[in-house]
Design an enzyme around this catalytic site. Structure first.
Site: not given
Length: 265
Positions: A67, A103, A130
């Site tokens: 990503k 997302d 995180a």
């Protein structure tokens, strides 16, 4: 000419994206194909992008671990993807590459579907984790008006995320007062479910199993829960529209996904 698109990640064999998009393609009677690509490394992913730039692909959904590389490779980056620091959607047009992140849209669609009484505006939300999934959750929920705090085992990572995204860092006790707790970890969080609000909503980004131990504990308490499959389908909808030019047709892709997963609910 057949429109070619797909999903890229490693590993990729577990991905439900080809099933979801394939059902929509079939229902829409499109001359299109949506495939799974499993590049072995960054070089392999770069080759896939080069193939897209050459006109062999309309676009790609992107999952771990590519990503961030997807974002870096793009010529045009949406504000959402830039803020998230990663992209899960790449679209090729005339040799140029546009990157976006759906997302967060998936998360908000899942909440609206499975927790319709939840109002993000002004709500106290704790995001567990995180990493990239947590970042997408924070960005989407902040945009919806929520007061978002991040709780992570390593506080330094939570502090870094809070500085970059403008959220706060949560203490472990913060979950007691949260209207929504989002698990963006790949493991079960260590949370006392009995201490949560009676109207708290629990969401887990994982969809295998569909009812994670975190959600199961919430259900046993009588809390509203939101599963990761709803989010997966939610993020796939805007991806399909970006790749093929119109909204997905009304097909019960969730039932097909549940059958593939071996789930019954």
């Amino acid at each position: 000419m057949t429109i070619r698109a797909g999903v890229a990640g490693q590993p990729i064999s577990h991905s439900l994206s080809p099933l979801l998009h394939g059902l929509w393609i079939e229902a829409a009677a499109l001359d299109a194909a949506y495939e799974a690509f499993g590049p072995q490394d960054e070089a392999g992913f770069a080759d896939l992008i080069a193939s897209g730039r050459a006109g062999n692909l309309r676009g790609l959904n992107v999952t771990a671990p590519f990503k961030e590389q997807a974002l870096a490779a793009a010529d045009v980056v949406s504000p959402t993807a830039r803020t998230c620091g990663s992209a899960n959607l790449l679209v090729f047009e005339d040799g140029r590459l546009s990157a976006d992140s759906t997302d967060g849209q998936g998360l908000m669609l899942a909440l609206s579907e499975q927790a319709p009484a939840f109002d993000a505006k002004g709500a106290s939300v704790v995001v567990l984790g995180a990493g990239g999934a947590a970042r997408a959750a924070v960005v989407a929920l902040k945009a919806a008006g929520a007061e978002v705090a991040v709780l992570n085992r390593t506080r330094e990572r939570a502090e870094t995320l809070s500085v970059e995204l403008g959220c706060s860092v949560a203490d472990p006790d913060a979950v007691r007062d949260a209207a929504l707790i989002v698990n963006a970890l790949s493991v079960r969080p260590e949370i006392d479910i009995a201490a949560l609000r009676d109207d708290a909503v629990l969401m887990d980004m994982t969809y295998k199993p569909l009812i994670t131990p975190f959600l199961a504990a919430g259900l046993a308490r009588g809390l509203t829960t939101v599963d990761g499959l709803a989010m997966l389908i939610g993020q796939a909808r805007p991806s399909f529209e970006a790749l093929f030019g119109f909204a997905p047709p009304p097909v019960d892709v969730r039932a097909a996904a549940l059958a593939r997963l071996g789930e019954t609910a």
